[in-house]
Design a protein around this motif. Structure first.
Motif, mmCIF file in Angstrom:
data_model
loop_
_atom_site.group_PDB
_atom_site.id
_atom_site.type_symbol
_atom_site.label_atom_id
_atom_site.label_comp_id
_atom_site.label_asym_id
_atom_site.label_seq_id
_atom_site.Cartn_x
_atom_site.Cartn_y
_atom_site.Cartn_z
ATOM 1 N N ALA A 111 77.320 23.548 16.336
ATOM 2 C CA ALA A 111 78.525 24.261 16.400
ATOM 3 C C ALA A 111 79.482 23.087 17.161
ATOM 4 N N LEU A 112 80.845 23.099 16.785
ATOM 5 C CA LEU A 112 81.781 22.462 17.143
ATOM 6 C C LEU A 112 82.906 23.321 17.880
ATOM 7 N N PRO A 113 82.598 24.147 18.833
ATOM 8 C CA PRO A 113 83.501 25.173 19.166
ATOM 9 C C PRO A 113 84.946 25.052 19.522
ATOM 10 N N ASP A 114 85.279 23.727 19.866
ATOM 11 C CA ASP A 114 86.897 23.362 20.066
ATOM 12 C C ASP A 114 87.245 22.669 18.764
ATOM 13 N N HIS A 115 86.647 22.700 17.582
ATOM 14 C CA HIS A 115 87.116 21.925 16.383
ATOM 15 C C HIS A 115 87.760 23.122 15.561
ATOM 16 N N TYR A 116 88.956 22.887 15.320
ATOM 17 C CA TYR A 116 89.964 24.041 14.477
ATOM 18 C C TYR A 116 89.336 25.401 14.654
ATOM 19 N N GLY A 117 89.293 25.886 15.872
ATOM 20 C CA GLY A 117 89.334 27.275 16.160
ATOM 21 C C GLY A 117 87.431 27.705 15.975
ATOM 22 N N GLY A 118 86.867 26.664 15.908
ATOM 23 C CA GLY A 118 85.300 26.717 15.850
ATOM 24 C C GLY A 118 84.649 26.486 14.439
ATOM 25 N N THR A 119 83.916 25.721 14.531
ATOM 26 C CA THR A 119 83.062 25.213 13.168
ATOM 27 C C THR A 119 81.664 25.139 13.357
ATOM 28 N N VAL A 120 81.078 25.672 12.667
ATOM 29 C CA VAL A 120 79.667 25.689 12.772
ATOM 30 C C VAL A 120 79.013 25.135 11.279
ATOM 31 N N LEU A 121 78.293 23.900 11.541
ATOM 32 C CA LEU A 121 77.805 23.177 10.348
ATOM 33 C C LEU A 121 76.356 23.525 10.079
ATOM 34 N N ARG A 122 75.702 23.895 8.936
ATOM 35 C CA ARG A 122 74.406 24.372 8.872
ATOM 36 C C ARG A 122 73.793 23.543 7.528
ATOM 37 N N SER A 123 72.362 23.599 7.968
ATOM 38 C CA SER A 123 71.590 22.872 7.109
ATOM 39 C C SER A 123 71.360 23.660 5.864
ATOM 40 N N ASP A 124 71.443 25.076 5.793
ATOM 41 C CA ASP A 124 71.181 25.582 4.515
ATOM 42 C C ASP A 124 72.776 26.010 3.845
ATOM 43 N N GLN A 125 73.659 25.478 4.321
ATOM 44 C CA GLN A 125 74.871 25.706 3.505
ATOM 45 C C GLN A 125 75.757 24.421 3.436
ATOM 46 N N PRO A 126 75.115 23.348 2.742
ATOM 47 C CA PRO A 126 75.878 22.215 2.421
ATOM 48 C C PRO A 126 76.973 22.189 1.762
ATOM 49 N N ARG A 127 78.078 21.415 2.057
ATOM 50 C CA ARG A 127 79.267 21.420 1.546
ATOM 51 C C ARG A 127 79.457 19.795 0.921
ATOM 52 N N ALA A 128 80.409 19.679 0.114
ATOM 53 C CA ALA A 128 80.567 18.173 -0.578
ATOM 54 C C ALA A 128 81.274 17.573 0.628
ATOM 55 N N VAL A 129 80.700 16.182 0.603
ATOM 56 C CA VAL A 129 81.272 15.207 1.638
ATOM 57 C C VAL A 129 82.314 14.607 0.818
ATOM 58 N N PRO A 130 83.474 14.545 1.486
ATOM 59 C CA PRO A 130 84.482 13.812 0.780
ATOM 60 C C PRO A 130 84.089 12.242 0.598
ATOM 61 N N PRO A 131 84.765 11.867 -0.421
ATOM 62 C CA PRO A 131 84.438 10.441 -1.095
ATOM 63 C C PRO A 131 85.094 9.527 0.481
ATOM 64 N N ALA A 132 84.616 8.492 0.274
ATOM 65 C CA ALA A 132 84.710 7.228 1.322
ATOM 66 C C ALA A 132 86.200 6.528 0.667
ATOM 67 N N PRO A 133 86.831 6.523 1.926
ATOM 68 C CA PRO A 133 88.183 5.547 1.596
ATOM 69 C C PRO A 133 88.012 4.303 1.283
ATOM 70 N N GLU A 134 88.924 3.419 1.070
ATOM 71 C CA GLU A 134 88.905 1.948 1.009
ATOM 72 C C GLU A 134 88.350 1.298 2.288
ATOM 73 N N THR A 135 89.111 1.632 3.283
ATOM 74 C CA THR A 135 88.438 1.329 4.696
ATOM 75 C C THR A 135 87.491 2.021 5.380
ATOM 76 N N LEU A 136 86.140 1.560 5.374
ATOM 77 C CA LEU A 136 85.279 2.417 6.067
ATOM 78 C C LEU A 136 85.514 2.696 7.295
ATOM 79 N N ARG A 137 85.206 3.819 8.065
ATOM 80 C CA ARG A 137 85.105 3.979 9.514
ATOM 81 C C ARG A 137 83.685 4.231 9.907
ATOM 82 N N MET A 138 83.502 3.777 11.010
ATOM 83 C CA MET A 138 82.147 3.825 11.949
ATOM 84 C C MET A 138 82.676 4.461 13.229
ATOM 85 N N VAL A 139 81.789 5.749 13.261
ATOM 86 C CA VAL A 139 82.052 6.617 14.967
ATOM 87 C C VAL A 139 81.187 5.727 15.839
ATOM 88 N N VAL A 140 81.611 5.556 16.801
ATOM 89 C CA VAL A 140 81.089 5.057 18.066
ATOM 90 C C VAL A 140 81.301 5.555 19.383
#
Length: 258
Positions: A111-140
């Motif tokens: 759960a991401l409670p403060d993300h756009y009013g509350g988002t819950v991502l679940r293992s049983d409800q996969p969604r399409a992952v957006p395509p990668a942009p030309e410049t990759l991004r790495m979270v740190v």
């Protein structure tokens, strides 16, 4: 209620409880994190013991217990992943609720409670992952970016995206806000179990940074590193990590097959 429904429901309700604790205005900045952690933990642990009494349980906020090691099914929870971000009312904190079965990350909800009013991502409800942009991004990490991650990002020409909790970083790859999450600075099972279950269900590569599988409900719950990324990127990233380890004196073993 299925295990997946339960995980998602618990994560969502715990997130709301945490927002109420923060919104009460009763706690100093220093005390808020502890108050939120303990309150959410009490809810999660009491609920799981009520509705899944035969399962094991491992929580960041509870004393570890030997009984879980004999269980096939073990719930692994992190009531507040990203305590600093929670206190600052940022979007990059999370609640993790996951179920490991025979050591594998089988079910997860983040759960991401403060993300756009509350988002819950679940293992049983996969969604399409957006395509990668030309410049990759790495979270740190916002405060302590791992040296291995920074080095790999430089070799890939990837942009660094500072972010808070481990769950928020992993979910950023699913949501298309990033393409790679590489961590080597130290974590525990509750930091990654639910996020890994969700990310794997969305078709992403999930492993240790030497390519070894991520295993849970172990006696030693320290699980210091992980890689979450698109599957077609995994081989190259693991090679770069291994090359960096050789340059640093062989601290990181050669990559295993993803």
């Amino acid at each position: 209620m299925t295990d997946a429904d339960l995980a998602a429901h618990l994560a969502q309700v715990a997130g709301r409880i945490l927002q109420e604790v923060r919104g009460s205005g009763l706690f100093s900045a220093r005390a808020l994190g502890k108050a939120g952690d303990q309150t959410a933990n009490q809810f999660l642990c009491h609920a799981l013991r009520e509705v899944r009494p035969d399962d094991g349980l491992l929580s960041e906020e509870e004393k570890d217990n030997e009984a879980r090691l004999a269980k096939s099914r073990v719930w692994i929870v992190d009531p507040v992943d990203g305590t600093r971000e929670y206190g600052e009312a940022r979007a990059d904190w999370a609640v993790h609720v996951g179920l490991a079965i025979d050591g594998q990350p089988a079910i997860g909800a983040v759960a991401l409670p403060d993300h756009y009013g509350g988002t819950v991502l679940r293992s049983d409800q996969p969604r399409a992952v957006p395509p990668a942009p030309e410049t990759l991004r790495m979270v740190v990490s916002r405060t302590r970016p791992a040296k291995e991650a920074v080095a790999v990002a430089e070799k890939l020409g990837a942009e660094l995206v500072p972010m808070g909790s481990a769950g928020a970083k992993a979910m950023a790859v699913i949501l298309g806000q990033a393409d790679i999450y590489l961590h080597s600075g130290g974590q525990y099972e509750w930091d990654s179990m639910a996020p890994v279950a969700v990310a794997a269900a969305h078709g992403l590569h999930c492993s240790r940074i030497d390519g070894a599988p991520l295993l849970y409900n172990q006696r030693d719950v320290y699980l210091p590193d992980l890689l979450i990324c698109r599957k077609d990127m995994a081989g190259r990233i693991l090679e770069l990590v291994a090359e960096g380890g050789k340059e640093a004196g062989g601290r990181i073993p050669a990559p295993r097959t993803p």
